[in-house]
Design a protein around this motif. Structure first.
Motif, PDB file in Angstrom:
ATOM      1  N   TYR A 121       2.883   4.965   1.398  1.00  0.00           N
ATOM      2  CA  TYR A 121       4.026   4.352   0.724  1.00  0.00           C
ATOM      3  C   TYR A 121       5.087   5.379   0.361  1.00  0.00           C
ATOM      4  CZ  TYR A 121       2.718   6.307  -3.801  1.00  0.00           C
ATOM      5  OH  TYR A 121       2.442   7.173  -4.821  1.00  0.00           O
ATOM      6  N   GLN A 132       2.291  -1.671   0.809  1.00  0.00           N
ATOM      7  CA  GLN A 132       1.959  -0.766  -0.292  1.00  0.00           C
ATOM      8  C   GLN A 132       3.164  -0.480  -1.166  1.00  0.00           C
ATOM      9  OE1 GLN A 132      -1.039  -0.124  -0.957  1.00  0.00           O
ATOM     10  NE2 GLN A 132      -1.957  -0.847   0.947  1.00  0.00           N
ATOM     11  N   LEU A 133       4.347  -0.450  -0.589  1.00  0.00           N
ATOM     12  CA  LEU A 133       5.550  -0.250  -1.393  1.00  0.00           C
ATOM     13  C   LEU A 133       5.876  -1.499  -2.199  1.00  0.00           C
ATOM     14  CD1 LEU A 133       7.505   1.987  -1.974  1.00  0.00           C
ATOM     15  CD2 LEU A 133       8.957   1.195  -0.116  1.00  0.00           C
TER      16      LEU A 133
END
Length: 310
Positions: free
Chosen positions: A230, A246-247
């Motif tokens: 990320y 994930q971000l």
């Protein structure tokens, strides 16, 4: 006429029963303590994930009112998963992550195979200098700013290639695969060359099939790295439509950005926000965990090959 034996008719009783019994007791005690310790470590490792799974399917108000260990769901509802999946940013994040994982892992494996094959050739005159330069990059790098400037000058900002091309080869994985290629008997290559095979044919028809366990493990390492990555996405992406999962998860968990998934709910917003976070963690973690059962049988042979001395 009677004969007498030179050996006594009765043997003296054995006197080593007590030490042997003590050794067996000590061995069993050690095994029991070892099993107990390992079971405790496994419990401490598994329980956080178990807690997240159980909390994600619990009733929000009952969950927030619960105190102590959470051993079973407090009620049962899948409302949190429904709200997470209905968030368009989550679906876009999953799509972006799949593109990065599939495309990036494929490129990683191909380039790592090329590099490992070249460095494993005995006829390569500059093998050691090149290998030293490759290993040098494991310990020293330019840092974040040179990488950012390079990506910017290549025109890759706000592009998925920005987090694929600069990290196309992992040196550790390259060395592991090179060791696996060196372990293949030379007779296989000699037989292929007698039949007129070139380097590409030898690589993909001889070395790759024989080193498939190692490739499976390395591919899993690359895939997990892409899935969990990320930081560089946060650096290179300004367009939110390119955010990987994930971000998106970082925004939900750290910045507490769950408002878009709680429209119309006034009461119990804090409780619902917690279950949404737990459901987001489960949805972001479960897909990559599903790969392990299929690749587990390759780990012992594939992951340990790097420990064999050439």
């Amino acid at each position: 006429m009677t004969t007498t034996s030179r050996f006594p008719s009765t043997l003296p009783p054995r006197t080593d029963h007590a030490p042997r019994a003590r050794q067996r007791w000590l061995g069993r005690s050690f095994d029991a303590a070892n099993v107990l310790l390992l079971a405790l470590i496994c419990l401490l490792t598994v329980y956080p994930f178990y807690y997240v799974v159980v909390a994600s399917v619990s009733e929000p108000n009952a969950l927030i009112a619960h105190r102590g260990l959470l051993l079973w769901p407090q009620g049962f509802t899948l409302d949190a998963f429904t709200r997470v999946w209905e968030n368009p940013l989550i679906r876009t994040g999953f799509l972006n992550t799949l593109i990065i994982v599939i495309g990036g892992t494929a490129l990683n494996l191909v380039l790592t195979c090329f590099g490992a094959y070249a460095l494993s050739r005995k006829r390569l005159a500059v093998e050691k200098p090149i290998l030293l330069l490759v290993i040098f990059t494991m310990y020293f790098s330019g840092g974040l700013i040179p990488i950012y400037l390079l990506v910017r000058e290549l025109g890759l900002l706000n592009s998925r290639l920005a987090i694929i091309l600069p990290f196309a080869i992992n040196v550790w994985n390259l060395l592991i695969l090179r060791t696996a290629f060196n372990a293949v008997p030379q007779d296989f290559e000699d037989a292929a060359r007698v039949d007129g095979a070139g380097d590409f044919t030898i690589l993909f028809r001889v070395y790759v099939p024989l080193c498939m366990p190692t490739l499976a493990v390395i591919g899993l390492f690359y895939a997990v790295s892409h899935w969990n990555g990320y930081f560089y996405s946060m650096v290179f992406f300004q367009d939110r439509s390119l955010y990987p999962i994930q971000l998106v998860m970082r925004e939900i968990l750290i910045t507490n950005n769950t408002e878009s998934m709680m429209l119309g709910d006034v009461a119990g917003r804090e409780a619902l926000s917690n279950t949404i976070k737990y459901a987001s963690i489960v949805m972001a973690t479960l897909p990559i965990l599903c790969l392990y059962p299929f690749l587990q049988r390759f780990f012992v042979k594939g992951a340990m090959v790097g420990g064999v001395k050439e």
